[in-house]
Design an enzyme around this catalytic site. Structure first.
Site, PDB file in Angstrom:
ATOM      1  N   HIS A 123       0.883  -1.181   0.000  1.00 53.18           N
ATOM      2  CA  HIS A 123       0.000   0.000   0.000  1.00 53.18           C
ATOM      3  C   HIS A 123       0.918   1.228   0.000  1.00 53.18           C
ATOM      4  O   HIS A 123       2.028   1.185   0.546  1.00 53.18           O
ATOM      5  CB  HIS A 123      -0.822  -0.060   1.290  1.00 53.18           C
ATOM      6  CG  HIS A 123      -1.894   0.967   1.420  1.00 53.18           C
ATOM      7  ND1 HIS A 123      -1.625   2.278   1.750  1.00 53.18           N
ATOM      8  CD2 HIS A 123      -3.242   0.882   1.304  1.00 53.18           C
ATOM      9  CE1 HIS A 123      -2.772   2.951   1.826  1.00 53.18           C
ATOM     10  NE2 HIS A 123      -3.772   2.135   1.558  1.00 53.18           N
ATOM     11  N   ASP A 200       3.302  -4.365   8.115  1.00 48.86           N
ATOM     12  CA  ASP A 200       2.092  -3.555   7.955  1.00 48.86           C
ATOM     13  C   ASP A 200       0.921  -4.536   8.055  1.00 48.86           C
ATOM     14  O   ASP A 200       0.625  -5.270   7.112  1.00 48.86           O
ATOM     15  CB  ASP A 200       2.141  -2.860   6.582  1.00 48.86           C
ATOM     16  CG  ASP A 200       0.789  -2.237   6.214  1.00 48.86           C
ATOM     17  OD1 ASP A 200      -0.175  -2.379   6.992  1.00 48.86           O
ATOM     18  OD2 ASP A 200       0.720  -1.616   5.142  1.00 48.86           O
ATOM     19  N   GLN A 203      -4.312  -5.144   7.023  1.00 50.08           N
ATOM     20  CA  GLN A 203      -5.263  -6.178   6.599  1.00 50.08           C
ATOM     21  C   GLN A 203      -5.009  -7.478   7.348  1.00 50.08           C
ATOM     22  O   GLN A 203      -5.937  -8.268   7.562  1.00 50.08           O
ATOM     23  CB  GLN A 203      -5.146  -6.439   5.087  1.00 50.08           C
ATOM     24  CG  GLN A 203      -5.343  -5.224   4.201  1.00 50.08           C
ATOM     25  CD  GLN A 203      -6.759  -4.672   4.233  1.00 50.08           C
ATOM     26  OE1 GLN A 203      -7.716  -5.374   4.557  1.00 50.08           O
ATOM     27  NE2 GLN A 203      -6.905  -3.392   3.919  1.00 50.08           N
ATOM     28  N   LYS A 226     -10.377  -0.856  10.476  1.00 54.56           N
ATOM     29  CA  LYS A 226     -10.491  -2.050   9.630  1.00 54.56           C
ATOM     30  C   LYS A 226     -10.823  -3.276  10.478  1.00 54.56           C
ATOM     31  O   LYS A 226     -10.967  -4.377   9.975  1.00 54.56           O
ATOM     32  CB  LYS A 226      -9.191  -2.264   8.867  1.00 54.56           C
ATOM     33  CG  LYS A 226      -8.917  -1.131   7.864  1.00 54.56           C
ATOM     34  CD  LYS A 226      -7.726  -1.405   7.006  1.00 54.56           C
ATOM     35  CE  LYS A 226      -7.200  -0.186   6.298  1.00 54.56           C
ATOM     36  NZ  LYS A 226      -7.997   0.244   5.147  1.00 54.56           N
ATOM     37  N   CYS A 364      -4.758   2.353  -3.667  1.00 55.01           N
ATOM     38  CA  CYS A 364      -3.529   2.893  -3.037  1.00 55.01           C
ATOM     39  C   CYS A 364      -2.360   1.936  -3.235  1.00 55.01           C
ATOM     40  O   CYS A 364      -1.539   1.745  -2.325  1.00 55.01           O
ATOM     41  CB  CYS A 364      -3.722   3.165  -1.554  1.00 55.01           C
ATOM     42  SG  CYS A 364      -4.900   4.442  -1.209  1.00 55.01           S
TER      43      CYS A 364
HETATM   44  N1  PLP Z   1      -1.630  -0.732   4.646  1.00 56.51           N
HETATM   45  C1  PLP Z   1      -2.560  -1.525   4.106  1.00 56.51           C
HETATM   46  C2  PLP Z   1      -2.195  -2.905   3.674  1.00 56.51           C
HETATM   47  C3  PLP Z   1      -3.858  -1.057   3.952  1.00 56.51           C
HETATM   48  O1  PLP Z   1      -4.793  -1.842   3.415  1.00 56.51           O
HETATM   49  C4  PLP Z   1      -4.172   0.268   4.370  1.00 56.51           C
HETATM   50  C5  PLP Z   1      -5.522   0.800   4.142  1.00 56.51           C
HETATM   51  O2  PLP Z   1      -6.220   0.388   3.260  1.00 56.51           O
HETATM   52  C6  PLP Z   1      -3.165   1.034   4.958  1.00 56.51           C
HETATM   53  C7  PLP Z   1      -1.910   0.507   5.070  1.00 56.51           C
HETATM   54  C8  PLP Z   1      -3.449   2.399   5.465  1.00 56.51           C
HETATM   55  O3  PLP Z   1      -4.327   2.319   6.552  1.00 56.51           O
HETATM   56  P1  PLP Z   1      -4.985   3.629   7.172  1.00 56.51           P
HETATM   57  O4  PLP Z   1      -5.606   4.372   6.030  1.00 56.51           O
HETATM   58  O5  PLP Z   1      -5.981   3.104   8.142  1.00 56.51           O
HETATM   59  O6  PLP Z   1      -3.902   4.411   7.820  1.00 56.51           O
END
Ligand code: PLP
Length: 406
Positions: A123, A200, A203, A226, A364
Protein backbone atom coordinates in the site's frame (compact mmCIF):
# COMPACT_ATOMS: atom_id res chain seq x y z
CA UNK A 1 -19.58 -20.71 20.22
CA UNK A 2 -21.67 -21.39 17.14
CA UNK A 3 -21.16 -18.93 14.33
CA UNK A 4 -24.67 -17.51 14.05
CA UNK A 5 -24.56 -15.28 10.99
CA UNK A 6 -28.13 -13.99 11.45
CA UNK A 7 -27.39 -12.91 14.99
CA UNK A 8 -24.06 -11.39 13.97
CA UNK A 9 -25.64 -9.33 11.21
CA UNK A 10 -28.12 -7.89 13.70
CA UNK A 11 -25.17 -6.41 15.60
CA UNK A 12 -24.26 -4.14 12.65
CA UNK A 13 -26.87 -1.40 12.17
CA UNK A 14 -25.35 -0.13 8.92
CA UNK A 15 -26.10 -3.48 7.27
CA UNK A 16 -29.81 -2.87 7.62
CA UNK A 17 -30.20 0.12 5.35
CA UNK A 18 -31.39 0.41 1.81
CA UNK A 19 -29.34 2.11 -0.89
CA UNK A 20 -31.24 3.12 -4.04
CA UNK A 21 -34.24 1.25 -2.60
CA UNK A 22 -32.48 -2.10 -2.17
CA UNK A 23 -30.74 -3.68 0.81
CA UNK A 24 -27.08 -2.69 1.00
CA UNK A 25 -24.49 -5.31 0.11
CA UNK A 26 -21.28 -4.04 1.67
CA UNK A 27 -18.18 -5.52 0.04
CA UNK A 28 -15.68 -2.76 0.70
CA UNK A 29 -14.35 -4.10 3.96
CA UNK A 30 -10.69 -3.74 3.06
CA UNK A 31 -11.28 0.02 2.94
CA UNK A 32 -13.11 0.09 6.26
CA UNK A 33 -15.37 -2.28 8.14
CA UNK A 34 -18.81 -1.57 9.55
CA UNK A 35 -19.14 -1.08 13.30
CA UNK A 36 -21.17 -3.23 15.68
CA UNK A 37 -23.63 -1.47 17.97
CA UNK A 38 -21.43 -2.12 21.03
CA UNK A 39 -18.67 0.00 19.51
CA UNK A 40 -21.06 2.83 18.67
CA UNK A 41 -22.53 2.64 22.20
CA UNK A 42 -19.12 2.70 23.77
CA UNK A 43 -18.22 5.97 22.00
CA UNK A 44 -21.58 7.52 22.86
CA UNK A 45 -21.19 6.45 26.49
CA UNK A 46 -17.78 8.05 26.72
CA UNK A 47 -19.06 11.42 25.50
CA UNK A 48 -22.28 11.17 27.55
CA UNK A 49 -20.47 10.47 30.82
CA UNK A 50 -16.67 10.39 31.14
CA UNK A 51 -15.72 12.96 28.51
CA UNK A 52 -12.40 13.77 30.23
CA UNK A 53 -8.78 13.92 29.30
CA UNK A 54 -6.34 11.20 30.32
CA UNK A 55 -3.20 11.10 32.48
CA UNK A 56 -3.68 14.67 33.66
CA UNK A 57 -6.43 15.11 36.18
CA UNK A 58 -7.02 13.90 39.70
CA UNK A 59 -10.76 14.31 39.36
CA UNK A 60 -12.97 11.23 39.21
CA UNK A 61 -13.88 11.37 35.53
CA UNK A 62 -10.33 11.97 34.42
CA UNK A 63 -9.24 8.94 36.41
CA UNK A 64 -11.99 6.90 34.78
CA UNK A 65 -10.89 8.07 31.34
CA UNK A 66 -7.28 7.09 32.12
CA UNK A 67 -8.35 3.72 33.45
CA UNK A 68 -10.44 2.85 30.39
CA UNK A 69 -7.78 4.19 28.03
CA UNK A 70 -5.02 2.15 29.67
CA UNK A 71 -7.27 -0.91 29.97
CA UNK A 72 -7.62 -0.78 26.21
CA UNK A 73 -3.86 -0.72 25.84
CA UNK A 74 -3.70 -3.86 27.98
CA UNK A 75 -6.53 -5.41 25.97
CA UNK A 76 -4.58 -4.85 22.75
CA UNK A 77 -1.35 -6.10 24.31
CA UNK A 78 -3.09 -9.33 25.22
CA UNK A 79 -4.79 -9.60 21.85
CA UNK A 80 -1.47 -9.60 19.98
CA UNK A 81 0.48 -11.16 22.86
CA UNK A 82 3.06 -8.39 23.21
CA UNK A 83 5.31 -8.66 26.24
CA UNK A 84 4.58 -5.22 27.70
CA UNK A 85 1.92 -2.53 27.45
CA UNK A 86 4.64 0.03 26.85
CA UNK A 87 5.30 -1.69 23.54
CA UNK A 88 1.80 -0.63 22.41
CA UNK A 89 1.70 2.90 21.01
CA UNK A 90 -1.54 4.61 20.06
CA UNK A 91 -1.46 6.41 16.72
CA UNK A 92 -4.08 7.71 14.28
CA UNK A 93 -3.84 4.58 12.15
CA UNK A 94 -1.53 2.38 10.13
CA UNK A 95 -0.39 5.31 8.00
CA UNK A 96 0.71 7.30 11.02
CA UNK A 97 2.35 4.23 12.57
CA UNK A 98 4.48 3.76 9.44
CA UNK A 99 5.30 7.47 9.28
CA UNK A 100 6.37 7.30 12.91
CA UNK A 101 8.59 4.35 12.07
CA UNK A 102 10.13 5.83 8.94
CA UNK A 103 10.82 9.15 10.64
CA UNK A 104 11.94 7.95 14.06
CA UNK A 105 13.65 4.67 13.19
CA UNK A 106 15.05 6.31 10.06
CA UNK A 107 16.39 9.26 11.99
CA UNK A 108 18.21 7.01 14.42
CA UNK A 109 19.33 4.08 12.29
CA UNK A 110 19.59 5.19 8.65
CA UNK A 111 22.65 6.84 7.11
CA UNK A 112 23.87 7.52 3.63
CA UNK A 113 24.26 4.34 1.60
CA UNK A 114 22.03 2.24 3.88
CA UNK A 115 19.16 0.21 2.48
CA UNK A 116 15.50 -0.31 3.27
CA UNK A 117 13.61 -3.26 1.77
CA UNK A 118 9.88 -3.13 1.02
CA UNK A 119 7.89 -5.08 -1.57
CA UNK A 120 6.10 -4.52 -4.83
CA UNK A 121 2.86 -5.45 -3.11
CA UNK A 122 2.71 -2.56 -0.68
CA UNK A 123 0.00 0.00 0.00
CA UNK A 124 1.27 3.53 -0.62
CA UNK A 125 1.36 3.97 3.16
CA UNK A 126 4.22 1.48 3.30
CA UNK A 127 6.06 2.99 0.34
CA UNK A 128 6.00 6.77 0.50
CA UNK A 129 7.20 7.31 4.11
CA UNK A 130 10.21 5.03 3.46
CA UNK A 131 10.87 6.70 0.12
CA UNK A 132 10.89 10.12 1.80
CA UNK A 133 13.24 9.15 4.61
CA UNK A 134 15.53 7.34 2.16
CA UNK A 135 15.68 10.48 0.06
CA UNK A 136 16.48 12.57 3.09
CA UNK A 137 19.16 10.18 4.37
CA UNK A 138 20.45 9.28 0.89
CA UNK A 139 19.61 5.69 1.59
CA UNK A 140 18.37 3.22 -0.99
CA UNK A 141 14.86 1.76 -1.23
CA UNK A 142 14.89 -1.81 -2.53
CA UNK A 143 11.80 -3.72 -3.64
CA UNK A 144 10.98 -7.45 -3.42
CA UNK A 145 9.27 -8.33 -6.71
CA UNK A 146 6.10 -10.40 -7.09
CA UNK A 147 5.30 -13.21 -9.51
CA UNK A 148 2.29 -13.39 -11.84
CA UNK A 149 0.13 -14.82 -9.07
CA UNK A 150 0.85 -11.80 -6.90
CA UNK A 151 3.17 -13.63 -4.51
CA UNK A 152 6.43 -12.26 -3.17
CA UNK A 153 9.48 -13.97 -4.67
CA UNK A 154 11.38 -15.02 -1.57
CA UNK A 155 14.55 -15.98 -3.43
CA UNK A 156 14.77 -12.43 -4.77
CA UNK A 157 14.27 -11.12 -1.23
CA UNK A 158 17.31 -13.08 -0.07
CA UNK A 159 19.34 -11.59 -2.91
CA UNK A 160 18.38 -8.04 -1.93
CA UNK A 161 19.79 -8.30 1.59
CA UNK A 162 23.22 -6.79 2.11
CA UNK A 163 25.28 -5.57 5.06
CA UNK A 164 23.72 -2.16 4.43
CA UNK A 165 20.13 -3.34 4.94
CA UNK A 166 18.75 -1.62 8.04
CA UNK A 167 15.09 -2.61 7.99
CA UNK A 168 12.55 -4.68 6.06
CA UNK A 169 8.97 -3.41 5.95
CA UNK A 170 6.32 -5.56 4.28
CA UNK A 171 2.59 -6.05 4.45
CA UNK A 172 1.05 -9.09 6.05
CA UNK A 173 -1.90 -9.26 3.63
CA UNK A 174 -2.15 -7.25 0.42
CA UNK A 175 -5.16 -4.95 0.31
CA UNK A 176 -4.99 -4.91 -3.50
CA UNK A 177 -4.77 -8.65 -4.25
CA UNK A 178 -5.47 -10.43 -0.99
CA UNK A 179 -2.13 -12.27 -0.97
CA UNK A 180 -1.13 -13.52 2.47
CA UNK A 181 2.61 -12.98 2.61
CA UNK A 182 4.93 -15.52 4.26
CA UNK A 183 5.84 -13.06 6.99
CA UNK A 184 7.26 -15.67 9.36
CA UNK A 185 9.74 -16.76 6.68
CA UNK A 186 10.59 -13.14 5.88
CA UNK A 187 11.21 -12.37 9.55
CA UNK A 188 13.37 -15.47 10.01
CA UNK A 189 15.46 -14.69 6.93
CA UNK A 190 15.95 -11.05 7.97
CA UNK A 191 16.84 -12.04 11.52
CA UNK A 192 19.56 -14.36 10.26
CA UNK A 193 21.20 -11.10 9.15
CA UNK A 194 20.19 -9.19 12.34
CA UNK A 195 17.82 -6.99 10.37
CA UNK A 196 14.61 -5.88 12.10
CA UNK A 197 11.27 -6.38 10.37
CA UNK A 198 8.22 -4.16 10.37
CA UNK A 199 4.90 -5.70 9.35
CA UNK A 200 2.09 -3.55 7.95
CA UNK A 201 -0.77 -5.50 9.47
CA UNK A 202 -3.62 -3.22 8.36
CA UNK A 203 -5.26 -6.18 6.60
CA UNK A 204 -3.39 -8.99 8.33
CA UNK A 205 -4.77 -8.62 11.83
CA UNK A 206 -8.32 -8.57 10.48
CA UNK A 207 -8.11 -12.03 8.93
CA UNK A 208 -5.46 -13.83 10.99
CA UNK A 209 -4.57 -14.50 14.60
CA UNK A 210 -1.56 -12.43 15.56
CA UNK A 211 1.01 -13.38 18.16
CA UNK A 212 3.88 -10.92 17.89
CA UNK A 213 6.12 -12.99 20.15
CA UNK A 214 5.59 -16.14 18.13
CA UNK A 215 6.12 -14.22 14.88
CA UNK A 216 9.09 -12.48 16.48
CA UNK A 217 8.40 -9.39 14.36
CA UNK A 218 10.09 -6.24 15.60
CA UNK A 219 7.21 -3.94 14.67
CA UNK A 220 3.60 -4.60 13.69
CA UNK A 221 1.03 -1.90 12.96
CA UNK A 222 -2.69 -1.74 12.25
CA UNK A 223 -5.83 0.44 12.18
CA UNK A 224 -8.88 0.18 14.41
CA UNK A 225 -11.32 1.07 11.63
CA UNK A 226 -10.49 -2.05 9.63
CA UNK A 227 -11.17 -4.15 12.75
CA UNK A 228 -14.80 -3.06 13.33
CA UNK A 229 -13.57 -0.21 15.54
CA UNK A 230 -13.74 3.56 15.05
CA UNK A 231 -11.66 5.61 12.63
CA UNK A 232 -8.77 7.73 13.86
CA UNK A 233 -7.03 5.12 16.02
CA UNK A 234 -4.18 2.82 15.18
CA UNK A 235 -1.43 0.88 16.84
CA UNK A 236 2.28 0.59 16.47
CA UNK A 237 3.64 -2.40 18.32
CA UNK A 238 7.41 -2.27 18.66
CA UNK A 239 9.94 -4.25 20.62
CA UNK A 240 11.06 -2.30 23.62
CA UNK A 241 14.74 -2.48 22.75
CA UNK A 242 14.10 -0.58 19.51
CA UNK A 243 11.49 1.85 20.85
CA UNK A 244 13.83 2.86 23.68
CA UNK A 245 16.49 3.80 21.17
CA UNK A 246 14.19 5.67 18.80
CA UNK A 247 13.70 9.44 19.13
CA UNK A 248 10.21 10.98 19.53
CA UNK A 249 8.22 11.41 16.34
CA UNK A 250 6.23 14.48 17.37
CA UNK A 251 6.76 16.73 20.35
CA UNK A 252 4.65 18.77 22.77
CA UNK A 253 2.62 17.90 25.86
CA UNK A 254 2.33 14.39 27.35
CA UNK A 255 5.54 13.10 25.75
CA UNK A 256 7.82 15.08 28.08
CA UNK A 257 9.26 14.48 31.54
CA UNK A 258 10.68 17.95 32.18
CA UNK A 259 10.70 21.14 30.12
CA UNK A 260 12.91 24.19 30.58
CA UNK A 261 13.86 26.72 27.95
CA UNK A 262 17.29 25.16 27.84
CA UNK A 263 16.34 21.51 27.58
CA UNK A 264 13.48 19.00 27.45
CA UNK A 265 13.66 15.44 28.71
CA UNK A 266 11.27 12.85 27.36
CA UNK A 267 8.64 10.70 29.00
CA UNK A 268 8.93 6.92 29.22
CA UNK A 269 7.48 4.46 26.74
CA UNK A 270 4.86 4.44 25.37
CA UNK A 271 4.16 8.11 26.17
CA UNK A 272 7.36 9.29 24.47
CA UNK A 273 5.52 8.60 21.22
CA UNK A 274 2.08 9.90 22.21
CA UNK A 275 2.01 13.66 22.23
CA UNK A 276 -1.02 15.85 22.81
CA UNK A 277 -4.55 14.80 23.71
CA UNK A 278 -5.18 11.34 22.35
CA UNK A 279 -8.36 10.13 20.69
CA UNK A 280 -9.72 8.81 23.99
CA UNK A 281 -13.28 8.03 22.90
CA UNK A 282 -12.17 6.08 19.87
CA UNK A 283 -9.43 4.23 21.73
CA UNK A 284 -12.08 3.06 24.18
CA UNK A 285 -14.35 2.22 21.23
CA UNK A 286 -11.50 0.18 19.75
CA UNK A 287 -11.35 -1.75 23.01
CA UNK A 288 -15.02 -2.64 22.56
CA UNK A 289 -14.30 -3.79 18.99
CA UNK A 290 -11.55 -6.12 20.24
CA UNK A 291 -13.93 -7.49 22.88
CA UNK A 292 -16.50 -8.06 20.16
CA UNK A 293 -14.01 -9.94 17.95
CA UNK A 294 -12.96 -12.03 20.95
CA UNK A 295 -16.57 -12.88 21.68
CA UNK A 296 -17.09 -14.23 18.18
CA UNK A 297 -13.66 -15.82 18.15
CA UNK A 298 -10.96 -15.11 15.58
CA UNK A 299 -10.75 -18.84 14.75
CA UNK A 300 -14.48 -18.84 13.89
CA UNK A 301 -14.02 -15.69 11.84
CA UNK A 302 -11.10 -17.17 9.90
CA UNK A 303 -13.00 -20.41 9.20
CA UNK A 304 -16.12 -18.58 8.01
CA UNK A 305 -14.21 -16.09 5.87
CA UNK A 306 -12.15 -18.83 4.21
CA UNK A 307 -15.32 -20.63 3.21
CA UNK A 308 -16.85 -17.40 1.89
CA UNK A 309 -13.74 -16.49 -0.11
CA UNK A 310 -13.63 -19.98 -1.60
CA UNK A 311 -17.27 -19.72 -2.62
CA UNK A 312 -16.85 -16.21 -4.05
CA UNK A 313 -13.73 -17.21 -6.00
CA UNK A 314 -15.54 -20.22 -7.50
CA UNK A 315 -18.56 -18.13 -8.43
CA UNK A 316 -16.54 -15.32 -10.01
CA UNK A 317 -14.27 -17.76 -11.86
CA UNK A 318 -17.41 -19.10 -13.53
CA UNK A 319 -18.13 -15.75 -15.21
CA UNK A 320 -16.86 -15.54 -18.77
CA UNK A 321 -14.65 -12.54 -19.50
CA UNK A 322 -13.81 -12.02 -15.82
CA UNK A 323 -10.17 -12.19 -14.80
CA UNK A 324 -9.04 -12.33 -11.21
CA UNK A 325 -5.80 -10.54 -10.34
CA UNK A 326 -3.99 -12.13 -7.45
CA UNK A 327 -4.08 -15.91 -7.48
CA UNK A 328 -1.74 -16.60 -4.63
CA UNK A 329 -1.91 -19.99 -2.95
CA UNK A 330 -2.73 -18.27 0.32
CA UNK A 331 -5.26 -15.47 0.13
CA UNK A 332 -7.61 -13.70 2.49
CA UNK A 333 -10.50 -11.30 2.32
CA UNK A 334 -10.10 -9.86 -1.16
CA UNK A 335 -10.96 -10.61 -4.78
CA UNK A 336 -9.62 -8.12 -7.31
CA UNK A 337 -10.91 -8.54 -10.85
CA UNK A 338 -11.50 -6.96 -14.23
CA UNK A 339 -14.16 -7.51 -16.85
CA UNK A 340 -12.92 -7.80 -20.41
CA UNK A 341 -13.12 -4.49 -22.33
CA UNK A 342 -14.95 -2.71 -19.47
CA UNK A 343 -13.19 -0.01 -17.48
CA UNK A 344 -13.33 -0.82 -13.74
CA UNK A 345 -14.74 2.62 -13.00
CA UNK A 346 -17.68 2.13 -15.38
CA UNK A 347 -18.38 -1.29 -13.89
CA UNK A 348 -18.15 0.15 -10.37
CA UNK A 349 -20.75 2.80 -11.12
CA UNK A 350 -23.27 0.23 -12.33
CA UNK A 351 -22.54 -2.17 -9.47
CA UNK A 352 -23.11 0.73 -7.06
CA UNK A 353 -26.48 1.46 -8.61
CA UNK A 354 -27.40 -2.13 -7.80
CA UNK A 355 -26.72 -1.19 -4.15
CA UNK A 356 -23.49 -3.15 -3.89
CA UNK A 357 -20.49 -1.35 -2.43
CA UNK A 358 -17.25 -2.48 -4.07
CA UNK A 359 -14.09 -0.50 -4.61
CA UNK A 360 -12.67 0.41 -8.00
CA UNK A 361 -9.29 1.88 -8.84
CA UNK A 362 -5.72 1.34 -7.75
CA UNK A 363 -6.48 0.70 -4.07
CA UNK A 364 -3.53 2.89 -3.04
CA UNK A 365 -1.22 0.35 -4.64
CA UNK A 366 -0.21 1.85 -7.97
CA UNK A 367 2.96 -0.26 -8.32
CA UNK A 368 0.84 -3.43 -8.17
CA UNK A 369 -1.39 -2.14 -10.96
CA UNK A 370 1.66 -1.10 -12.97
CA UNK A 371 3.13 -4.57 -12.48
CA UNK A 372 0.08 -6.08 -14.19
CA UNK A 373 -0.21 -3.24 -16.72
CA UNK A 374 -3.77 -2.37 -15.71
CA UNK A 375 -5.45 0.91 -14.71
CA UNK A 376 -6.95 -0.61 -11.59
CA UNK A 377 -9.35 -3.34 -10.58
CA UNK A 378 -12.78 -3.87 -9.14
CA UNK A 379 -12.26 -5.15 -5.63
CA UNK A 380 -14.75 -7.08 -3.53
CA UNK A 381 -13.49 -7.45 0.03
CA UNK A 382 -15.21 -9.53 2.64
CA UNK A 383 -15.95 -9.51 6.34
CA UNK A 384 -17.46 -12.18 8.56
CA UNK A 385 -20.90 -10.55 8.35
CA UNK A 386 -21.06 -11.10 4.58
CA UNK A 387 -22.97 -14.06 3.17
CA UNK A 388 -23.03 -16.36 0.17
CA UNK A 389 -26.33 -14.72 -0.83
CA UNK A 390 -24.48 -11.42 -1.06
CA UNK A 391 -21.84 -13.05 -3.25
CA UNK A 392 -24.68 -14.26 -5.49
CA UNK A 393 -25.95 -10.68 -5.73
CA UNK A 394 -22.48 -9.55 -6.77
CA UNK A 395 -22.42 -12.21 -9.47
CA UNK A 396 -25.84 -11.04 -10.73
CA UNK A 397 -24.60 -7.46 -10.78
CA UNK A 398 -21.49 -8.41 -12.77
CA UNK A 399 -23.63 -10.25 -15.31
CA UNK A 400 -25.84 -7.18 -15.56
CA UNK A 401 -22.79 -4.97 -16.21
CA UNK A 402 -21.65 -7.30 -18.99
CA UNK A 403 -25.15 -7.35 -20.47
CA UNK A 404 -25.27 -3.55 -20.54
CA UNK A 405 -21.89 -3.23 -22.20
CA UNK A 406 -22.52 -5.91 -24.76
N1 PLP B 1 -1.63 -0.73 4.65
C1 PLP B 1 -2.56 -1.53 4.11
C2 PLP B 1 -2.19 -2.91 3.67
C3 PLP B 1 -3.86 -1.06 3.95
O1 PLP B 1 -4.79 -1.84 3.42
C4 PLP B 1 -4.17 0.27 4.37
C5 PLP B 1 -5.52 0.80 4.14
O2 PLP B 1 -6.22 0.39 3.26
C6 PLP B 1 -3.16 1.03 4.96
C7 PLP B 1 -1.91 0.51 5.07
C8 PLP B 1 -3.45 2.40 5.47
O3 PLP B 1 -4.33 2.32 6.55
P1 PLP B 1 -4.99 3.63 7.17
O4 PLP B 1 -5.61 4.37 6.03
O5 PLP B 1 -5.98 3.10 8.14
O6 PLP B 1 -3.90 4.41 7.82
Amino acid sequence: MNFDIKKIRKDFPALHQEIYGKPLVYLDNAATTLKPQVVIDSITNYYSTINSNVHRGVHYLSQQATEEFENTRENIRKYINARNTHEIIFTKGTTESINLMAYSFGKKFLSQGDEVIISELEHHANIVPWQMICEEKRAKLKVIPINNNGELILEKFKDLITKKTKIVSVSHISNALGTVNPIKAIIDIAHQHDIPVMIDGAQGIVHEKIDVQELDCDFYCFSSHKMYGPMGVGILFGKEEYLEEMPPYQTGGEMIKTVTFEKTTFNELPFKFETGTPNVADVIGFGSAIDYIKKIGIENIIRYEEELLKYATQMLCGIQGLRIYGEAKKKAGVISFLLKDIHPYDAGIIIDKLSIAVRTGQHCAQPVMDRFGIPGTIRASFAFYNTKEEVDKLVEAILKVQEMFN
